[in-house]
Motif scaffolding. Structure first.
Motif, PDB file in Angstrom:
ATOM      1  N   THR A 110      62.768 -88.766  73.527  1.00  0.00           N
ATOM      2  CA  THR A 110      63.617 -87.659  73.971  1.00  0.00           C
ATOM      3  C   THR A 110      64.704 -88.159  74.913  1.00  0.00           C
ATOM      4  O   THR A 110      64.627 -89.248  75.461  1.00  0.00           O
ATOM      5  N   GLY A 111      65.703 -87.312  75.066  1.00  0.00           N
ATOM      6  CA  GLY A 111      66.779 -87.589  76.005  1.00  0.00           C
ATOM      7  C   GLY A 111      66.435 -86.995  77.359  1.00  0.00           C
ATOM      8  O   GLY A 111      65.273 -86.990  77.770  1.00  0.00           O
ATOM      9  N   GLU A 112      67.449 -86.457  78.028  1.00  0.00           N
ATOM     10  CA  GLU A 112      67.258 -85.865  79.353  1.00  0.00           C
ATOM     11  C   GLU A 112      67.379 -84.353  79.281  1.00  0.00           C
ATOM     12  O   GLU A 112      68.260 -83.851  78.592  1.00  0.00           O
ATOM     13  N   PRO A 113      66.540 -83.628  79.954  1.00  0.00           N
ATOM     14  CA  PRO A 113      65.357 -84.135  80.640  1.00  0.00           C
ATOM     15  C   PRO A 113      64.298 -84.567  79.633  1.00  0.00           C
ATOM     16  O   PRO A 113      64.256 -84.057  78.517  1.00  0.00           O
ATOM     17  N   PRO A 114      63.447 -85.508  80.035  1.00  0.00           N
ATOM     18  CA  PRO A 114      62.400 -85.959  79.112  1.00  0.00           C
ATOM     19  C   PRO A 114      61.363 -84.860  78.893  1.00  0.00           C
ATOM     20  O   PRO A 114      61.181 -83.986  79.738  1.00  0.00           O
ATOM     21  N   MET A 115      60.710 -84.928  77.768  1.00  0.00           N
ATOM     22  CA  MET A 115      59.614 -83.994  77.496  1.00  0.00           C
ATOM     23  C   MET A 115      58.450 -84.353  78.419  1.00  0.00           C
ATOM     24  O   MET A 115      58.185 -85.534  78.658  1.00  0.00           O
ATOM     25  N   ALA A 116      57.768 -83.354  78.932  1.00  0.00           N
ATOM     26  CA  ALA A 116      56.590 -83.600  79.762  1.00  0.00           C
ATOM     27  C   ALA A 116      55.590 -84.434  78.950  1.00  0.00           C
ATOM     28  O   ALA A 116      55.343 -84.138  77.774  1.00  0.00           O
ATOM     29  N   GLN A 117      55.029 -85.487  79.551  1.00  0.00           N
ATOM     30  CA  GLN A 117      54.162 -86.403  78.816  1.00  0.00           C
ATOM     31  C   GLN A 117      52.962 -85.720  78.165  1.00  0.00           C
ATOM     32  O   GLN A 117      52.637 -86.027  77.017  1.00  0.00           O
ATOM     33  N   PRO A 118      52.305 -84.749  78.836  1.00  0.00           N
ATOM     34  CA  PRO A 118      51.193 -84.080  78.151  1.00  0.00           C
ATOM     35  C   PRO A 118      51.636 -83.324  76.886  1.00  0.00           C
ATOM     36  O   PRO A 118      50.901 -83.266  75.904  1.00  0.00           O
ATOM     37  N   VAL A 119      52.843 -82.784  76.901  1.00  0.00           N
ATOM     38  CA  VAL A 119      53.368 -82.085  75.720  1.00  0.00           C
ATOM     39  C   VAL A 119      53.671 -83.095  74.623  1.00  0.00           C
ATOM     40  O   VAL A 119      53.315 -82.904  73.457  1.00  0.00           O
ATOM     41  N   ALA A 120      54.322 -84.212  74.979  1.00  0.00           N
ATOM     42  CA  ALA A 120      54.608 -85.261  74.002  1.00  0.00           C
ATOM     43  C   ALA A 120      53.308 -85.806  73.410  1.00  0.00           C
ATOM     44  O   ALA A 120      53.208 -86.002  72.194  1.00  0.00           O
TER      45      ALA A 120
END
Length: 196
Positions: A110-120
């Motif tokens: 993802t670009g900015e803002p990044p996706m929250a890691q738990p969602v990714a």
């Protein structure tokens, strides 16, 4: 529906073949805003990107197998996104690596803002849980370009986005998205998962 999906794919294939497969360089510094239709949406699929040349794709996987698989993966990813709340808008690519014997691997870029890691991580798990179509040899690499929660700035890249750590396997002049690279970023011994 299959023809619509692959019509969208073929439009992106020319750019992918030249930019992503011919010579991937380091990311560029020019961010791209999400399209206006992403505003106010939870999930917007911008299309499927084929990361390998047409002749390689056709030799390794059948269109009639890949198309329904991609629809199911997109539904799984969209379901994960729709279950979230209070997330910042993000745009990116859900990359899918497919190998013989049902081996699958997914990455989210993802670009900015990044996706929250738990969602990714949940999106990756959902994509990897979808049974893979038959692949005859090597690795097939495809992606779903998306905007989630209204979208954000797209990943900065000179071609279709790849995980940042993949660039460490390229020379300063770039590199190829080929089986050699895929073996480095997804070693065969790490693909013990076999479809039922």
């Amino acid at each position: 529906m299959a023809s619509l999906l692959f019509r969208r794919c073929s439009l992106m294939l020319a750019a992918v073949s030249v930019l992503a497969l011919g010579a991937c360089g380091r990311p560029q510094d020019k961010p791209v805003a999400p399209p206006s239709e992403a505003a106010g949406t939870i999930w917007l699929n911008e299309g499927v990107v084929l990361y390998m040349p047409d002749q390689v794709m056709k030799a390794r996987i059948k269109v009639e197998d890949l198309s329904p698989y991609m629809r199911v993966v997109e539904t799984a990813a969209k379901t994960v996104i729709e279950a979230q709340s209070d997330q910042k808008g993000t745009s990116g690519m859900l990359l899918l690596g497919l190998r013989p014997n049902g081996q699958t691997k997914a990455w989210v870029v993802t670009g900015e803002p990044p996706m929250a890691q738990p969602v990714a991580d949940a999106m990756i798990a959902a994509a990897e849980a979808v049974p893979a179509p038959p692949v005859s040899e090597g690795t097939v690499l495809v992606g779903i370009q998306f905007h989630a929660f209204g979208g954000g700035t797209a990943p900065v890249s000179s071609g279709p986005p790849i995980p940042r750590d993949w660039y460490s396997h390229f020379s300063k002049h770039g590199g190829l998205l080929d089986d050699d690279l895929m073996e480095k970023v997804w070693p065969q011994h790490a693909t013990e998962k076999v479809a039922p």
